[in-house]
Design a protein around this motif. Structure first.
Motif, PDB file in Angstrom:
ATOM      1  N   SER A 176      20.217 -26.537  44.621  1.00  0.00           N
ATOM      2  CA  SER A 176      21.245 -25.494  44.652  1.00  0.00           C
ATOM      3  C   SER A 176      21.863 -25.360  43.266  1.00  0.00           C
ATOM      4  CB  SER A 176      22.315 -25.815  45.696  1.00  0.00           C
ATOM      5  OG  SER A 176      22.787 -27.136  45.554  1.00  0.00           O
ATOM      6  N   GLN A 236      18.500 -24.379  48.685  1.00  0.00           N
ATOM      7  CA  GLN A 236      17.219 -23.732  48.915  1.00  0.00           C
ATOM      8  C   GLN A 236      16.138 -24.799  49.011  1.00  0.00           C
ATOM      9  OE1 GLN A 236      16.669 -21.308  45.439  1.00  0.00           O
ATOM     10  NE2 GLN A 236      18.239 -19.795  46.018  1.00  0.00           N
ATOM     11  N   ARG A 258      16.223 -20.219  52.108  1.00  0.00           N
ATOM     12  CA  ARG A 258      17.551 -20.190  51.484  1.00  0.00           C
ATOM     13  C   ARG A 258      18.590 -20.003  52.575  1.00  0.00           C
ATOM     14  NH1 ARG A 258      17.296 -17.024  47.016  1.00  0.00           N
ATOM     15  NH2 ARG A 258      15.067 -16.581  47.120  1.00  0.00           N
TER      16      ARG A 258
END
Length: 608
Positions: free
Chosen positions: A314, A321, A338
């Motif tokens: 992240s 993600q 995500r």
């Protein structure tokens, strides 16, 4: 100043819904698997699979919560082999006969760190009497064998060619204090023989053993003062790539993977330096090269297939993600999942800046400061200081929608890496022992006072909040003179001595090492209003302790509110009641600000 005229508030629902978490990433059967916890689905954790030809899909039943209670914090709660999913539920070990099929109960109990061996599943099982290393046959009717037993703790059972490695630590230690790597001769369906200790001891934490493609056993040790990667190759232990940074996370959970092997002989590894993570590649000659990625926070769950590494990363502007990092001739990034959703895709966010201030001579405190969303360079605002849990955790440079919930309402938020945090070496991490409730409070207050002195924070509108161990810090911060006008304590520890008796066995050693500082939070010393938020099903910090504190505060007439969340455990932020907790916290700060404004009606300070 009215930010409402310019900034759309992050709604409670959006802040919670965006808090999807990804964990326990691993590669198996030519695919990548991971866990997804979705607060908007009641906090149920699901096993998700991504395969190049098929894309992404869930492979565990929709309403089945993949959750391990082993060592209280779980970890290593699933494994996949030949299309069969093995996973842990709240009541035991399960398997499916085909990937995505119905699950059948194999055995009741607390299991974790599931690992696939040669024709068998290896795992750790905990009981009230201690830990066991077990093996379960993969085919036919499951047959379970106990390989070793201990009154202490086991983890990281890793099979090699005719050998078996694992970690162990005693009842009086936490794995980040003293953890050992053991090795024994082993053949499938047999028992470990002639075990020897390779690394670790009273002053060394050796974790994450893993067999390399070269046949050597790798592990991470903090013998140098930092968790670094080492290798054992039949005759000696040698450092692989010395780095002044942490190459492992504090092992609260089982199954961490802070490094992984690529097919071309390179090693990919996560390194933490303060609040930042970076990914590096270690060449066969030991040289280290950083990988250019946008991520500033990377979880300790690396997986690899060929020359592709998978990670959970992240940034300050992107929530976690799941991504592939293709590390061939032309490195490239491919995002598989995500956590943002449509309602927040265009939301403006507050990007934190790193603050370093000197305290107690030459020591520094590091903090991440989130200004109010959309504010000018000379912003001035009510301030929320957040003390992270652990207290061995750390503030991370990543998008936090619950922080954005407050910054979009005109607050500034600051996360503090107080003494005891991970990311600064072993000595820093150990320095809070016996001084808990003092040094952590002092560091949080020092950051708040610095921002007041700089004119960023509004006097009388500086708050402190914390969860778990951070809740203890927050309560002690308003039990003495200081900059804080109120506190919010979530899932808080109240009495270290009592906590040492009620906490799950895994964490008792931590309670014993930490205590001896400020002691029990005493209602008679609390000087500012407090909001206490606690789940009634919390097994780490039992609800009876906060009920008792609330009763004492009531009897003394001290301003407080107790919000009990039915059937919620220790992790309020990822529970179905996370939104209720956020709204209560916001109302708490606003009520204190409104009371102050009624006393000083001419105040022109920014508040909403």
């Amino acid at each position: 100043m009215k930010l409402a005229d310019r900034i759309a508030e992050v709604s409670t629902k959006d802040a919670v819904k965006a808090s999807v978490s990804y964990d326990q990433l691993r590669a198996a059967d030519g695919a990548f698997y991971w866990l997804e916890t979705r607060p908007d689905a009641g906090g149920v954790t699901t096993v998700t699979c991504w395969r190049p030809a098929d894309g992404r899909r869930d492979v565990s039943p929709q309403d089945f919560d993949v959750s391990s209670g082993v060592h209280a914090y779980g970890g290593g709660s699933f494994a996949v082999v030949d299309g069969m999913l093995w996973c842990v539920g709240r009541d035991g070990l399960y398997r499916s006969r085909r990937n995505g099929g119905d699950l059948e109960l194999v055995s009741r109990g607390a299991f974790g760190d599931l690992t696939v061996g040669d024709g068998e599943l290896l795992a750790m099982r905990e009981s009230e009497h201690g830990d066991e290393l077990i093996a379960v046959s993969l085919t036919g009717a499951p047959q379970m064998r106990t390989l070793a037993e201990s009154r202490g703790f086991f983890g990281a059972l890793r099979p090699g060619q005719g050998l078996l490695a694992w970690t162990a630590w005693g009842e009086q230690n936490m794995p980040w204090d003293a953890c050992e790597v053991w090795l024994a001769s082993y053949s499938p369906h047999g028992r470990p023989e002639n075990p020897v200790r390779l690394a670790g001891g009273p002053d060394e934490s050796a974790v994450e053993p893993k067999w390399g493609p070269d046949g050597a056993l790798y592990f991470v040790s903090d013998r140098s003062g930092w968790w670094n990667l080492y290798r054992w190759n039949d005759s000696k232990v040698e450092a692989v790539a010395p780095i002044a940074g942490e190459c492992a996370a504090e092992p609260w959970e089982l199954g961490y993977a802070s490094y992984e092997f690529l097919a071309d002989g390179r090693i990919v590894m996560v390194v933490q330096e303060g609040p930042r993570h970076r990914l590096v590649v270690i060449e066969p000659d030991g040289s280290i090269h950083p990988v250019d990625l946008p991520y500033t926070s990377i979880k300790p769950y690396l997986a690899a297939h060929g020359t592709t590494a998978a990670l959970i990363g992240s940034t300050p502007t992107a929530a976690p993600q799941v991504a592939l990092v293709h590390l061939d001739d032309e490195p490239r990034l491919e995002v598989l999942a995500r956590s943002e959703h449509a309602e927040l895709s265009t939301a403006r966010v507050s990007v934190p800046t790193e603050l370093r201030i000197g305290v107690h001579g030459d020591r520094e405190v590091v903090a991440l400061v989130y200004p109010p969303t959309g504010s000018a360079a000379d912003w001035r605002a009510p301030l929320i200081v957040r003390a992270h849990p652990g207290p061995t955790a750390s503030c991370l440079l990543r998008l936090d929608w619950q922080a954005q919930f407050f910054t979009s309402r005109g607050f500034a938020v600051v996360d503090v890496d107080y003494l005891g945090s991970t990311g600064y070496g072993r000595s820093f991490r150990e320095s809070l022992y016996g001084r808990w409730g003092f040094y952590d409070v002092d560091d949080c207050a020092a950051v708040a006072n610095h921002l007041l002195k700089m004119g960023r924070a509004v006097p009388g509108q500086v708050f402190i909040r914390g969860a778990s161990a951070g809740g203890y810090t927050a309560l002690h911060a308003v039990s003495k003179d200081g900059p804080f006008a109120a506190a919010t304590a979530v899932s808080a520890i109240v009495d270290p001595d009592r906590w040492a008796q009620t906490v799950p066995r895994f964490q008792r050693a931590h309670a014993l090492r930490l205590r001896g500082g400020a002691g029990r939070v005493r209602a008679a010393t609390v000087q500012r209003p407090v909001l206490i938020i606690h789940g009634t099903a919390d097994e780490v910090a039992v609800v009876e302790d906060v009920r008792k504190l609330a009763d004492e505060l009531l009897a003394l007439g001290v301003g407080h509110e107790l919000l009990l969340l039915p059937d919620v455990g220790h992790y309020v932020a990822t529970s179905s009641q996370a939104g209720t907790a956020l709204e209560a916290e916001l109302a708490h700060y606003r009520s204190v600000m409104a009371a102050a404004a009624s006393v000083q009606p001419d105040s022109q300070d920014c508040q909403r």
